[in-house]
Write a protein that holds these residues in place. Structure first.
Motif, PDB file in Angstrom:
ATOM      1  N   LEU A  94      46.590  38.143  32.155  1.00 46.84           N
ATOM      2  CA  LEU A  94      45.682  37.038  32.447  1.00 46.84           C
ATOM      3  C   LEU A  94      45.286  36.373  31.132  1.00 46.84           C
ATOM      4  O   LEU A  94      45.216  37.030  30.094  1.00 46.84           O
ATOM      5  N   LEU A  95      45.004  35.080  31.185  1.00 45.35           N
ATOM      6  CA  LEU A  95      44.574  34.360  29.985  1.00 45.35           C
ATOM      7  C   LEU A  95      43.062  34.549  29.833  1.00 45.35           C
ATOM      8  O   LEU A  95      42.282  34.135  30.702  1.00 45.35           O
ATOM      9  N   PRO A  96      42.621  35.194  28.741  1.00 45.56           N
ATOM     10  CA  PRO A  96      41.211  35.593  28.618  1.00 45.56           C
ATOM     11  C   PRO A  96      40.236  34.436  28.522  1.00 45.56           C
ATOM     12  O   PRO A  96      39.060  34.588  28.879  1.00 45.56           O
ATOM     13  N   MET A  97      40.698  33.275  28.045  1.00 44.49           N
ATOM     14  CA  MET A  97      39.778  32.146  27.884  1.00 44.49           C
ATOM     15  C   MET A  97      39.639  31.317  29.162  1.00 44.49           C
ATOM     16  O   MET A  97      38.871  30.364  29.206  1.00 44.49           O
ATOM     17  N   MET A  98      40.376  31.708  30.208  1.00 40.76           N
ATOM     18  CA  MET A  98      40.317  30.998  31.484  1.00 40.76           C
ATOM     19  C   MET A  98      39.575  31.838  32.517  1.00 40.76           C
ATOM     20  O   MET A  98      39.625  33.063  32.493  1.00 40.76           O
ATOM     21  N   THR A  99      38.905  31.166  33.446  1.00 41.74           N
ATOM     22  CA  THR A  99      38.226  31.868  34.532  1.00 41.74           C
ATOM     23  C   THR A  99      39.256  32.434  35.513  1.00 41.74           C
ATOM     24  O   THR A  99      40.449  32.117  35.441  1.00 41.74           O
ATOM     25  N   GLU A 102      40.926  29.606  37.322  1.00 42.15           N
ATOM     26  CA  GLU A 102      41.884  28.887  36.478  1.00 42.15           C
ATOM     27  C   GLU A 102      43.161  29.705  36.288  1.00 42.15           C
ATOM     28  O   GLU A 102      44.268  29.142  36.260  1.00 42.15           O
ATOM     29  N   ASN A 103      43.033  31.016  36.162  1.00 47.84           N
ATOM     30  CA  ASN A 103      44.214  31.866  36.046  1.00 47.84           C
ATOM     31  C   ASN A 103      45.063  31.800  37.311  1.00 47.84           C
ATOM     32  O   ASN A 103      46.286  31.665  37.249  1.00 47.84           O
ATOM     33  N   VAL A 104      44.415  31.886  38.463  1.00 47.73           N
ATOM     34  CA  VAL A 104      45.141  31.844  39.731  1.00 47.73           C
ATOM     35  C   VAL A 104      45.826  30.495  39.928  1.00 47.73           C
ATOM     36  O   VAL A 104      46.924  30.404  40.480  1.00 47.73           O
ATOM     37  N   ALA A 105      45.190  29.431  39.423  1.00 44.96           N
ATOM     38  CA  ALA A 105      45.685  28.070  39.654  1.00 44.96           C
ATOM     39  C   ALA A 105      46.776  27.628  38.684  1.00 44.96           C
ATOM     40  O   ALA A 105      47.288  26.513  38.811  1.00 44.96           O
ATOM     41  N   LEU A 106      47.146  28.477  37.732  1.00 45.81           N
ATOM     42  CA  LEU A 106      48.062  28.046  36.665  1.00 45.81           C
ATOM     43  C   LEU A 106      49.340  27.392  37.179  1.00 45.81           C
ATOM     44  O   LEU A 106      49.702  26.294  36.768  1.00 45.81           O
ATOM     45  N   ASN A 137      34.183  34.013  37.125  1.00 44.53           N
ATOM     46  CA  ASN A 137      34.192  35.086  36.129  1.00 44.53           C
ATOM     47  C   ASN A 137      35.387  34.958  35.194  1.00 44.53           C
ATOM     48  O   ASN A 137      36.425  34.376  35.550  1.00 44.53           O
ATOM     49  N   PHE A 138      35.247  35.570  34.010  1.00 49.92           N
ATOM     50  CA  PHE A 138      36.363  35.679  33.088  1.00 49.92           C
ATOM     51  C   PHE A 138      36.968  37.073  33.226  1.00 49.92           C
ATOM     52  O   PHE A 138      36.299  38.019  33.668  1.00 49.92           O
ATOM     53  N   PRO A 139      38.261  37.243  32.872  1.00 54.04           N
ATOM     54  CA  PRO A 139      38.905  38.552  33.022  1.00 54.04           C
ATOM     55  C   PRO A 139      38.121  39.704  32.402  1.00 54.04           C
ATOM     56  O   PRO A 139      38.081  40.806  32.965  1.00 54.04           O
ATOM     57  N   SER A 140      37.477  39.454  31.249  1.00 50.15           N
ATOM     58  CA  SER A 140      36.734  40.524  30.563  1.00 50.15           C
ATOM     59  C   SER A 140      35.540  41.020  31.368  1.00 50.15           C
ATOM     60  O   SER A 140      34.991  42.091  31.092  1.00 50.15           O
ATOM     61  N   GLN A 141      35.128  40.246  32.367  1.00 50.82           N
ATOM     62  CA  GLN A 141      33.986  40.625  33.197  1.00 50.82           C
ATOM     63  C   GLN A 141      34.409  41.402  34.443  1.00 50.82           C
ATOM     64  O   GLN A 141      33.563  41.733  35.278  1.00 50.82           O
ATOM     65  N   LEU A 142      35.696  41.683  34.562  1.00 55.99           N
ATOM     66  CA  LEU A 142      36.235  42.364  35.744  1.00 55.99           C
ATOM     67  C   LEU A 142      36.751  43.748  35.388  1.00 55.99           C
ATOM     68  O   LEU A 142      37.129  44.017  34.242  1.00 55.99           O
ATOM     69  N   GLN A 148      43.949  43.187  38.199  1.00 53.67           N
ATOM     70  CA  GLN A 148      45.277  43.261  38.806  1.00 53.67           C
ATOM     71  C   GLN A 148      45.320  42.471  40.114  1.00 53.67           C
ATOM     72  O   GLN A 148      46.338  41.862  40.439  1.00 53.67           O
ATOM     73  N   ARG A 149      44.209  42.453  40.854  1.00 54.24           N
ATOM     74  CA  ARG A 149      44.170  41.652  42.077  1.00 54.24           C
ATOM     75  C   ARG A 149      44.208  40.156  41.760  1.00 54.24           C
ATOM     76  O   ARG A 149      44.796  39.366  42.506  1.00 54.24           O
ATOM     77  N   VAL A 150      43.576  39.766  40.644  1.00 54.60           N
ATOM     78  CA  VAL A 150      43.701  38.368  40.197  1.00 54.60           C
ATOM     79  C   VAL A 150      45.166  38.052  39.889  1.00 54.60           C
ATOM     80  O   VAL A 150      45.683  36.994  40.259  1.00 54.60           O
ATOM     81  N   ALA A 151      45.828  38.986  39.210  1.00 52.04           N
ATOM     82  CA  ALA A 151      47.241  38.781  38.872  1.00 52.04           C
ATOM     83  C   ALA A 151      48.093  38.642  40.135  1.00 52.04           C
ATOM     84  O   ALA A 151      49.033  37.834  40.178  1.00 52.04           O
ATOM     85  N   ILE A 152      47.770  39.408  41.165  1.00 49.82           N
ATOM     86  CA  ILE A 152      48.517  39.310  42.423  1.00 49.82           C
ATOM     87  C   ILE A 152      48.226  37.973  43.102  1.00 49.82           C
ATOM     88  O   ILE A 152      49.138  37.317  43.623  1.00 49.82           O
TER      89      ILE A 152
END
Length: 230
Positions: A94-99, A102-106, A137-142, A148-152
């Motif tokens: 995941l891109l750490p500077m994106m919510t 935003e990561n899901v929408a890439l 949220n940002f990845p660091s907050q998860l 991994q669910r965001v990545a899926i």
């Protein structure tokens, strides 16, 4: 859906060359959930990269969804990866500077999908992976399992027919790993997605319909769920 015929992959190294796959044959039917196992260096990740069009074989043919990947240009393989394959990696990527949203929408944003449609799709995907309320949220907050669910969810954004998962539970504890396996199984059974998962964990592999074992760059065994491997 996936057919490899006499696929060989040789990497050039300073000290010579390394053969990661040697004349490998593999057939995977549409809608199967496949686990690929084998010792370190057996060619598991290389096989996944070739199926996903991230790399080309040195020799042999690879057909996915009726498309000969080894005959595509780099631009054509990029389009293939973006529209037909969802990738899930051990370290989430995941891109750490994106919510989360935003990561899901890439991939949707890259395809110039209208913003209203992107927002609607992202909301639906986060609901599908049980992450409602985490869009900002940002990845660091998860937790690792949530990342991994965001990545899926990101992998599902373009509605691919194929999910390629490389050690998707490798960085997770047993409970979070089990949750990810259940999610992949549900996508396979309910949404009829073909899932190919590399894993070193026999317990995780038992989630699949069929287990394929690689050793020294070749398929040495294949068995349906519940059937003892040789």
């Amino acid at each position: 859906m996936i057919k490899l015929e006499k696929v060989t992959k040789i990497f050039a190294l300073e000290a010579g060359s390394y053969t990661a796959l040697q004349e490998t044959d593999l057939h995977i039917r549409k809608g199967e959930f496949i686990a690929i196992m084998g010792p370190s260096g057996s060619g598991k990740s290389t096989l996944l990269q070739l199926i996903g069009g991230l790399d080309l074989p040195t020799a042999g043919s690879i057909t996915v969804g009726g498309i000969r990947l080894d005959e595509l240009s780099e631009k054509e393989r990029t389009l293939f990866r973006r529209t037909m394959v969802g990738f899930v990696f051990q370290n989430y990527q995941l891109l750490p500077m994106m919510t989360v949203a935003e990561n899901v929408a890439l991939s949707l944003a890259a395809g110039k999908t209208p913003k209203a449609q992107i927002d609607s799709t992202v909301e639906q995907l986060l609901r599908q992976v049980n992450l409602e309320g985490k869009a900002a949220n940002f990845p660091s907050q998860l937790s690792g399992g949530q990342q991994q669910r965001v990545a899926i969810a990101r992998a599902l954004a373009m509605k691919p027919g194929l999910i390629l998962a490389d050690e998707p539970t490798g960085n997770l504890d047993r409970k979070n790993g089990q949750d990810i396996l259940h999610l992949l199984s549900r996508l396979n059974k309910e949404d009829h997605m073909t899932v190919v998962m590399v894993t070193h964990d026999r317990h995780a592999a038992e989630t699949a319909d069929r287990i394929i074992v690689l050793r020294d760059g070749a398929v040495v065994d294949s068995a349906a769920k519940g059937v003892e491997l040789h």
